[in-house]
Design an enzyme around this catalytic site. Structure first.
Site, PDB file in Angstrom:
ATOM      1  N   LYS A 202       0.880  -1.368  -0.002  1.00  0.00           N
ATOM      2  CA  LYS A 202       0.066  -0.142   0.007  1.00  0.00           C
ATOM      3  C   LYS A 202       0.868   1.356  -0.102  1.00  0.00           C
ATOM      4  O   LYS A 202       1.883   1.404   1.098  1.00  0.00           O
ATOM      5  CB  LYS A 202      -1.061   0.144   1.261  1.00  0.00           C
ATOM      6  CG  LYS A 202      -1.659   1.323   1.349  1.00  0.00           C
ATOM      7  CD  LYS A 202      -2.935   1.079   2.519  1.00  0.00           C
ATOM      8  CE  LYS A 202      -3.733   2.399   2.618  1.00  0.00           C
ATOM      9  NZ  LYS A 202      -4.565   2.324   3.764  1.00  0.00           N
ATOM     10  N   ARG A 212     -10.921   9.796   1.979  1.00  0.00           N
ATOM     11  CA  ARG A 212     -10.732  10.805   3.284  1.00  0.00           C
ATOM     12  C   ARG A 212     -11.815  11.541   3.469  1.00  0.00           C
ATOM     13  O   ARG A 212     -12.502  11.579   4.498  1.00  0.00           O
ATOM     14  CB  ARG A 212      -9.306  11.255   3.463  1.00  0.00           C
ATOM     15  CG  ARG A 212      -8.175  10.165   3.584  1.00  0.00           C
ATOM     16  CD  ARG A 212      -6.951  10.718   3.667  1.00  0.00           C
ATOM     17  NE  ARG A 212      -5.879   9.436   3.360  1.00  0.00           N
ATOM     18  CZ  ARG A 212      -4.677   9.737   3.162  1.00  0.00           C
ATOM     19  NH1 ARG A 212      -4.047  10.839   3.355  1.00  0.00           N
ATOM     20  NH2 ARG A 212      -3.749   8.715   2.978  1.00  0.00           N
ATOM     21  N   LYS A 225       1.284   9.835   5.762  1.00  0.00           N
ATOM     22  CA  LYS A 225       1.471   8.340   6.233  1.00  0.00           C
ATOM     23  C   LYS A 225       2.521   7.847   5.856  1.00  0.00           C
ATOM     24  O   LYS A 225       2.756   6.338   5.782  1.00  0.00           O
ATOM     25  CB  LYS A 225       0.171   7.808   5.888  1.00  0.00           C
ATOM     26  CG  LYS A 225      -1.201   8.388   6.422  1.00  0.00           C
ATOM     27  CD  LYS A 225      -2.354   7.337   6.109  1.00  0.00           C
ATOM     28  CE  LYS A 225      -3.740   7.937   6.846  1.00  0.00           C
ATOM     29  NZ  LYS A 225      -4.772   6.755   6.844  1.00  0.00           N
ATOM     30  N   LYS A 256      -2.243  -1.408  -3.923  1.00  0.00           N
ATOM     31  CA  LYS A 256      -2.931  -0.169  -3.834  1.00  0.00           C
ATOM     32  C   LYS A 256      -2.201   1.143  -3.740  1.00  0.00           C
ATOM     33  O   LYS A 256      -1.265   0.980  -2.959  1.00  0.00           O
ATOM     34  CB  LYS A 256      -3.655  -0.301  -2.646  1.00  0.00           C
ATOM     35  CG  LYS A 256      -4.710   0.832  -2.097  1.00  0.00           C
ATOM     36  CD  LYS A 256      -5.333   0.644  -0.823  1.00  0.00           C
ATOM     37  CE  LYS A 256      -6.196   1.710  -0.475  1.00  0.00           C
ATOM     38  NZ  LYS A 256      -6.542   1.964   0.828  1.00  0.00           N
ATOM     39  N   SER A 282     -10.299   5.793  -4.684  1.00  0.00           N
ATOM     40  CA  SER A 282     -11.230   6.891  -4.724  1.00  0.00           C
ATOM     41  C   SER A 282     -10.732   7.612  -5.715  1.00  0.00           C
ATOM     42  O   SER A 282     -11.536   8.250  -6.565  1.00  0.00           O
ATOM     43  CB  SER A 282     -11.333   7.541  -3.606  1.00  0.00           C
ATOM     44  OG  SER A 282     -10.224   7.859  -2.824  1.00  0.00           O
ATOM     45  N   TYR A 321     -14.967   0.813  -7.156  1.00  0.00           N
ATOM     46  CA  TYR A 321     -16.471   1.819  -7.105  1.00  0.00           C
ATOM     47  C   TYR A 321     -17.136   1.533  -8.083  1.00  0.00           C
ATOM     48  O   TYR A 321     -18.323   1.873  -7.969  1.00  0.00           O
ATOM     49  CB  TYR A 321     -16.223   3.379  -6.512  1.00  0.00           C
ATOM     50  CG  TYR A 321     -15.371   3.270  -5.351  1.00  0.00           C
ATOM     51  CD1 TYR A 321     -15.971   3.158  -3.832  1.00  0.00           C
ATOM     52  CD2 TYR A 321     -13.943   3.370  -5.471  1.00  0.00           C
ATOM     53  CE1 TYR A 321     -14.977   3.312  -3.034  1.00  0.00           C
ATOM     54  CE2 TYR A 321     -12.985   3.643  -4.247  1.00  0.00           C
ATOM     55  CZ  TYR A 321     -13.786   3.575  -3.029  1.00  0.00           C
ATOM     56  OH  TYR A 321     -12.871   3.522  -1.780  1.00  0.00           O
TER      57      TYR A 321
HETATM   58  N1  LIG Z   1      -7.009   2.637   6.323  1.00  0.00           N
HETATM   59  C1  LIG Z   1      -7.545   3.609   5.486  1.00  0.00           C
HETATM   60  C2  LIG Z   1      -7.973   3.216   4.143  1.00  0.00           C
HETATM   61  N2  LIG Z   1      -8.568   2.216   3.682  1.00  0.00           N
HETATM   62  C3  LIG Z   1      -8.630   2.433   2.322  1.00  0.00           C
HETATM   63  C4  LIG Z   1      -8.241   3.559   1.953  1.00  0.00           C
HETATM   64  C5  LIG Z   1      -8.232   4.426   0.620  1.00  0.00           C
HETATM   65  C6  LIG Z   1      -9.193   3.898  -0.428  1.00  0.00           C
HETATM   66  C7  LIG Z   1      -9.734   4.829  -1.261  1.00  0.00           C
HETATM   67  O1  LIG Z   1      -9.037   5.670  -1.520  1.00  0.00           O
HETATM   68  O2  LIG Z   1     -10.592   4.487  -2.210  1.00  0.00           O
HETATM   69  C8  LIG Z   1      -7.619   4.063   3.230  1.00  0.00           C
HETATM   70  C9  LIG Z   1      -6.925   5.742   3.103  1.00  0.00           C
HETATM   71  C10 LIG Z   1      -5.675   5.777   3.466  1.00  0.00           C
HETATM   72  O3  LIG Z   1      -4.738   4.983   3.700  1.00  0.00           O
HETATM   73  O4  LIG Z   1      -5.640   7.076   4.230  1.00  0.00           O
END
Ligand SMILES: NCc1[nH]cc(CCC(=O)O)c1CC(=O)O
Length: 332
Positions: A202, A212, A225, A256, A282, A321
């Site tokens: 990730k 978010r 992060k 991801k 997203s 989505y």
């Molecule tokens: N644990 C958080 C989490 N789980 C899925 C997403 C993102 C999914 C998306 O953007 O569609 C995130 C965001 C992040 O790490 O800040």
């Protein structure tokens, strides 16, 4: 593999593209609703369908509406749904205790779906960010996101999700050692068939922006992060993380975001041969759906083109989505 080819004109590669029938016969990959995991946003209330501004066509749903969505997804042939709670501010605390509350939104939605549509596989998200006053996936101590203390909390969260009936638990936190700790705890409680779909590779990505916003975490996040999510330029590190998670007991692994990281998907599938998923996140959805809304792109065509790319890259499936819209189109 080195394909053998006669020189032109004995080989005319366009022959294989000459008609829809020949193109269908020689297609290398296919896309079906069974390839999709549908991420949905859950919120409090009843009868609520609340649009997410930055994701045209995506809504936050109250539990009763999530159950309707699960029924619809099942009828479309989508095998799994993934739940993300939109947590009210008042439930975000420093100890993140709401994360393992058996009655939290995610657990209530899981039970409601498994009651109404038991065939639907429910995936849940393990990370503290929806419940954390700081917006981070782990506890913060003196400016550091601490690993081991966070893992203890994540194990509690994962167990509460398994008890609620989740089929697949998706740790998205990127702490070290969490897969092994969760696997041991699940076995100890008798959850032998609960799958772990690890968000193994990730990346610290700007493509999570609209998410978010959708879960109400954009205001909360202090800093970024990068001390736990990966740098965009790294590829060997992704292989090390996937190998580590598989060796700790992950059943499936995930890359991801998706589209900017298809090379990682391909490498992971070739190197480990494990069930490999990608998350079309997203921001990827927003850029396609947003441009389509303005008439700049053909919605249906870019949707299907973006999704088959994951199959071509070696993925077994994709979190998207677009799942219901794509399934409707594929079902004709
Ligand atoms: N644990 C958080 C989490 N789980 C899925 C997403 C993102 C999914 C998306 O953007 O569609 C995130 C965001 C992040 O790490 O800040």
């Amino acid at each position: 593999m080195l394909p053998t080819q006669a020189p032109f004109p004995a080989t005319r590669l366009r022959r294989l593209r000459k008609s829809a029938a020949i193109r269908a016969l020689t297609a290398e990959t296919s896309l079906s609703p069974a390839d999709f995991i549908w991420p949905v946003f859950v919120r409090e209330g009843e009868g609520v369908v609340e649009p997410v501004g930055s994701m045209p066509g995506v809504n936050r749903l109250s539990v009763d509406k999530v159950v309707e969505a699960a029924r619809e997804a099942h009828a479309l042939g989508i095998p799994a749904i993934c739940l993300f709670p939109y947590t009210p501010e008042a439930l975000k605390t420093e100890d993140c205790a709401e994360a393992w509350n058996p009655e939290n939104l995610s657990n209530r939605a899981t039970r409601a779906i498994k009651d109404a549509v038991p065939e639907m596989a429910v995936m849940t998200d393990v990370a503290l960010d929806p419940y954390n006053a700081s917006g981070h996936d782990g506890f913060e101590r003196d400016g550091e996101i601490v690993n081991d203390e966070t893992v203890e909390a994540l194990v509690k969260q994962a167990l509460s999700q398994a008890r609620a009936g989740a089929d697949m638990i998706g740790p998205s936190d990127m702490m070290d050692g969490r897969i092994g700790a969760m696997r041991a705890a699940l076995e100890a409680e008798g959850f032998r068939n609960t799958l772990l779909l690890s968000y193994s590779a990730k990346y610290a990505s700007a493509f999570y922006g609209p998410f978010r916003d959708a879960v109400g975490a954009s205001g909360a996040l202090k800093g970024d992060k990068s001390s736990y999510q990966m740098m965009a330029g790294n590829s060997d590190e992704a292989m090390r993380l996937i190998e580590r998670d598989l060796s700790e007991g992950a059943d499936m692994v995930m890359v991801k975001p998706g589209m900017p990281y298809l090379d990682i998907c391909r490498r992971a599938k070739e190197m480990f041969g494990a069930p490999t998923f990608a998350y079309q996140v997203s921001g990827e959805y927003a850029m396609l759906a947003g441009a389509a809304e303005r008439g700049w792109l053909d919605h249906d065509r870019v949707m299907l083109e973006s999704l088959i790319a994951f199959k071509r890259a070696g993925c077994d499936g994709v979190l998207t989505y677009f799942a219901p819209a794509a399934a409707r189109l594929l079902n004709g």
